[in-house]
Motif scaffolding. Structure first.
Motif, PDB file in Angstrom:
ATOM      1  N   ILE A  40       0.812  -1.223   0.000  1.00  0.00           N
ATOM      2  CA  ILE A  40       0.000   0.000   0.000  1.00  0.00           C
ATOM      3  C   ILE A  40       0.846   1.275   0.000  1.00  0.00           C
ATOM      4  O   ILE A  40       0.570   2.196  -0.786  1.00  0.00           O
ATOM      5  CB  ILE A  40      -0.991  -0.018   1.175  1.00  0.00           C
ATOM      6  CG1 ILE A  40      -2.073  -1.085   0.919  1.00  0.00           C
ATOM      7  CG2 ILE A  40      -1.650   1.346   1.362  1.00  0.00           C
ATOM      8  CD1 ILE A  40      -3.027  -1.289   2.076  1.00  0.00           C
ATOM      9  N   PRO A  41       1.903   1.403   0.812  1.00  0.00           N
ATOM     10  CA  PRO A  41       2.701   2.636   0.767  1.00  0.00           C
ATOM     11  C   PRO A  41       3.438   2.839  -0.558  1.00  0.00           C
ATOM     12  O   PRO A  41       3.932   3.950  -0.817  1.00  0.00           O
ATOM     13  CB  PRO A  41       3.707   2.449   1.919  1.00  0.00           C
ATOM     14  CG  PRO A  41       3.088   1.446   2.812  1.00  0.00           C
ATOM     15  CD  PRO A  41       2.328   0.524   1.910  1.00  0.00           C
ATOM     16  N   GLY A  42       3.534   1.807  -1.368  1.00  0.00           N
ATOM     17  CA  GLY A  42       4.120   1.971  -2.697  1.00  0.00           C
ATOM     18  C   GLY A  42       3.076   2.389  -3.720  1.00  0.00           C
ATOM     19  O   GLY A  42       3.348   3.200  -4.608  1.00  0.00           O
ATOM     20  N   LEU A  43       1.860   1.836  -3.580  1.00  0.00           N
ATOM     21  CA  LEU A  43       0.793   2.151  -4.530  1.00  0.00           C
ATOM     22  C   LEU A  43       0.230   3.551  -4.341  1.00  0.00           C
ATOM     23  O   LEU A  43      -0.101   4.228  -5.316  1.00  0.00           O
ATOM     24  CB  LEU A  43      -0.345   1.138  -4.400  1.00  0.00           C
ATOM     25  CG  LEU A  43      -0.175  -0.208  -5.096  1.00  0.00           C
ATOM     26  CD1 LEU A  43      -1.383  -1.089  -4.844  1.00  0.00           C
ATOM     27  CD2 LEU A  43       0.035  -0.026  -6.596  1.00  0.00           C
TER      28      LEU A  43
ATOM     29  N   MET B 260      -4.971   4.887   3.972  1.00  0.00           N
ATOM     30  CA  MET B 260      -3.766   4.119   4.316  1.00  0.00           C
ATOM     31  C   MET B 260      -3.522   4.149   5.821  1.00  0.00           C
ATOM     32  O   MET B 260      -3.210   3.117   6.426  1.00  0.00           O
ATOM     33  CB  MET B 260      -2.557   4.673   3.562  1.00  0.00           C
ATOM     34  CG  MET B 260      -1.245   3.978   3.887  1.00  0.00           C
ATOM     35  SD  MET B 260       0.115   4.472   2.794  1.00  0.00           S
ATOM     36  CE  MET B 260       0.285   6.213   3.268  1.00  0.00           C
ATOM     37  N   PHE B 261      -3.664   5.317   6.437  1.00  0.00           N
ATOM     38  CA  PHE B 261      -3.507   5.412   7.885  1.00  0.00           C
ATOM     39  C   PHE B 261      -4.489   4.484   8.593  1.00  0.00           C
ATOM     40  O   PHE B 261      -4.129   3.777   9.541  1.00  0.00           O
ATOM     41  CB  PHE B 261      -3.747   6.852   8.342  1.00  0.00           C
ATOM     42  CG  PHE B 261      -2.611   7.805   8.036  1.00  0.00           C
ATOM     43  CD1 PHE B 261      -1.379   7.336   7.622  1.00  0.00           C
ATOM     44  CD2 PHE B 261      -2.788   9.171   8.158  1.00  0.00           C
ATOM     45  CE1 PHE B 261      -0.332   8.204   7.333  1.00  0.00           C
ATOM     46  CE2 PHE B 261      -1.755  10.053   7.879  1.00  0.00           C
ATOM     47  CZ  PHE B 261      -0.527   9.570   7.467  1.00  0.00           C
ATOM     48  N   ALA B 262      -5.739   4.485   8.129  1.00  0.00           N
ATOM     49  CA  ALA B 262      -6.770   3.654   8.750  1.00  0.00           C
ATOM     50  C   ALA B 262      -6.430   2.171   8.618  1.00  0.00           C
ATOM     51  O   ALA B 262      -6.572   1.406   9.588  1.00  0.00           O
ATOM     52  CB  ALA B 262      -8.129   3.950   8.113  1.00  0.00           C
ATOM     53  N   VAL B 263      -5.967   1.759   7.441  1.00  0.00           N
ATOM     54  CA  VAL B 263      -5.601   0.356   7.216  1.00  0.00           C
ATOM     55  C   VAL B 263      -4.470  -0.057   8.147  1.00  0.00           C
ATOM     56  O   VAL B 263      -4.497  -1.139   8.751  1.00  0.00           O
ATOM     57  CB  VAL B 263      -5.199   0.128   5.742  1.00  0.00           C
ATOM     58  CG1 VAL B 263      -4.584  -1.251   5.559  1.00  0.00           C
ATOM     59  CG2 VAL B 263      -6.408   0.295   4.823  1.00  0.00           C
ATOM     60  N   PHE B 264      -3.480   0.787   8.307  1.00  0.00           N
ATOM     61  CA  PHE B 264      -2.337   0.468   9.171  1.00  0.00           C
ATOM     62  C   PHE B 264      -2.775   0.353  10.630  1.00  0.00           C
ATOM     63  O   PHE B 264      -2.320  -0.549  11.347  1.00  0.00           O
ATOM     64  CB  PHE B 264      -1.246   1.536   9.012  1.00  0.00           C
ATOM     65  CG  PHE B 264      -0.236   1.208   7.955  1.00  0.00           C
ATOM     66  CD1 PHE B 264       1.074   0.913   8.283  1.00  0.00           C
ATOM     67  CD2 PHE B 264      -0.597   1.169   6.615  1.00  0.00           C
ATOM     68  CE1 PHE B 264       2.016   0.591   7.308  1.00  0.00           C
ATOM     69  CE2 PHE B 264       0.321   0.860   5.627  1.00  0.00           C
ATOM     70  CZ  PHE B 264       1.638   0.565   5.975  1.00  0.00           C
ATOM     71  N   VAL B 265      -3.637   1.257  11.071  1.00  0.00           N
ATOM     72  CA  VAL B 265      -4.099   1.202  12.456  1.00  0.00           C
ATOM     73  C   VAL B 265      -4.920  -0.062  12.694  1.00  0.00           C
ATOM     74  O   VAL B 265      -4.746  -0.760  13.706  1.00  0.00           O
ATOM     75  CB  VAL B 265      -4.929   2.466  12.792  1.00  0.00           C
ATOM     76  CG1 VAL B 265      -5.609   2.305  14.148  1.00  0.00           C
ATOM     77  CG2 VAL B 265      -4.029   3.694  12.806  1.00  0.00           C
ATOM     78  N   ILE B 266      -5.792  -0.397  11.743  1.00  0.00           N
ATOM     79  CA  ILE B 266      -6.599  -1.618  11.862  1.00  0.00           C
ATOM     80  C   ILE B 266      -5.707  -2.852  11.888  1.00  0.00           C
ATOM     81  O   ILE B 266      -5.984  -3.833  12.583  1.00  0.00           O
ATOM     82  CB  ILE B 266      -7.608  -1.707  10.696  1.00  0.00           C
ATOM     83  CG1 ILE B 266      -8.664  -0.604  10.837  1.00  0.00           C
ATOM     84  CG2 ILE B 266      -8.278  -3.078  10.652  1.00  0.00           C
ATOM     85  CD1 ILE B 266      -9.573  -0.459   9.625  1.00  0.00           C
ATOM     86  N   ALA B 267      -4.600  -2.804  11.127  1.00  0.00           N
ATOM     87  CA  ALA B 267      -3.673  -3.942  11.066  1.00  0.00           C
ATOM     88  C   ALA B 267      -2.762  -4.011  12.294  1.00  0.00           C
ATOM     89  O   ALA B 267      -1.954  -4.932  12.410  1.00  0.00           O
ATOM     90  CB  ALA B 267      -2.822  -3.852   9.806  1.00  0.00           C
TER      91      ALA B 267
END
Length: 270
Positions: free
Chosen positions: A75-78, A131-138
């Motif tokens: 994700i941080p690359g896309l 992206m921030f939300a995905v990282f926090v959920i992960a």
């Protein structure tokens, strides 16, 4: 360097108009669309899901990246790539899209690429929030280095603008430039280590490492991953930083110079 100074002066004097036009351009993308802004997220989400099923589920025996779930690494690359792609393609075509403004003698057409860039940046901010939300959920807790994305977004913007000034000027006279840019964007995703870990190549072939770093977007991709995953700061890559800004400034100067030289002929062709 007077052409850059003139551009900065126009930016300062016309800043309110630029922001209004950028907002209008952003809204225009979804006029008449039933699902509106939802379409903005479909391609990135589908891309992530495809690579998730291929690499995370289908190729478990061959982890594509070390010590990190593939999707979290991807994700941080896309995110910066989709921003860069949209910005360059939008800027390339903006003279035709805003030909009614180009034909106005009093309108500073050198601001049109910046308007397109800001419109793409609005979309990019939405993706960063997701992206921030995905990282926090992960399970990844926010860290100070996440703030560094402001710097890397600015760096990606300057690279897109540098290329866009050249391609938009040439596209007025050579319509195939837009198609060339689209093809280059398709290849560009693979030339930069976005979908894959470049260590798969450089571990066995160390001579390939400098080749990857010749691509200025390499700096952006690893900057986003440093910010989101490792917590490294841009000044920890001093040579990469110097190289990136050296290339970007040179491209920006020559792109703007060509744009300025061809500008008087835009209205005649359009």
């Amino acid at each position: 360097m007077h052409i850059i100074k003139d551009l900065l002066t126009e930016l300062k004097n016309k800043r309110k108009m630029i922001l209004e036009l950028a907002k209008s351009d952003f809204k225009k993308k979804f006029v008449g669309s039933y699902f509106g802004v939802v379409w903005m997220f479909i391609q990135p989400i589908v891309t992530v899901l495809i690579f998730f099923f291929i690499f995370q589920l289908g190729m478990k025996s061959v982890p594509p990246v070390p010590d990190t779930p593939y999707v979290i690494w991807l994700i941080p690359g896309l995110v910066p790539w989709f921003f860069f792609q949209e910005a360059v393609q939008g800027i390339t075509n903006n003279m035709q899209e805003y030909n009614y403004l180009v034909k106005k003698v009093v309108f500073p057409v050198e601001l049109l690429p910046i308007i397109k860039l800001l419109s793409a940046l609005m979309v990019h901010l939405c993706f960063i929030a997701i992206m921030f939300a995905v990282f926090v959920i992960a399970g990844y807790m926010p860290k100070a280095s996440w703030l560094q994305l402001v710097y890397y977004s600015f760096a990606a913007s300057m690279l897109a603008l540098a290329i866009g000034y050249f391609t938009s000027a040439i596209n007025v006279f050579f319509k195939d430039m837009a198609q060339i840019v689209n093809i280059c964007m398709q290849f560009g995703m693979w030339l930069a280590p976005i979908m894959y870990w470049d260590g798969m190549f450089t571990q066995n072939h160390p001579w390939m490492a400098p080749l990857f770093k010749l691509n200025p977007f390499y700096y952006i991709v690893y900057g986003y991953r440093d910010s989101m995953l490792t917590g490294n700061w841009f000044f920890e890559r001093p040579m990469n930083t110097i190289y990136f800004w050296g290339v970007t400034i040179i491209l920006f100067y020559f792109g703007l110079k060509i744009f300025t030289k061809l500008r008087p002929h835009f209205s005649d062709v359009l």
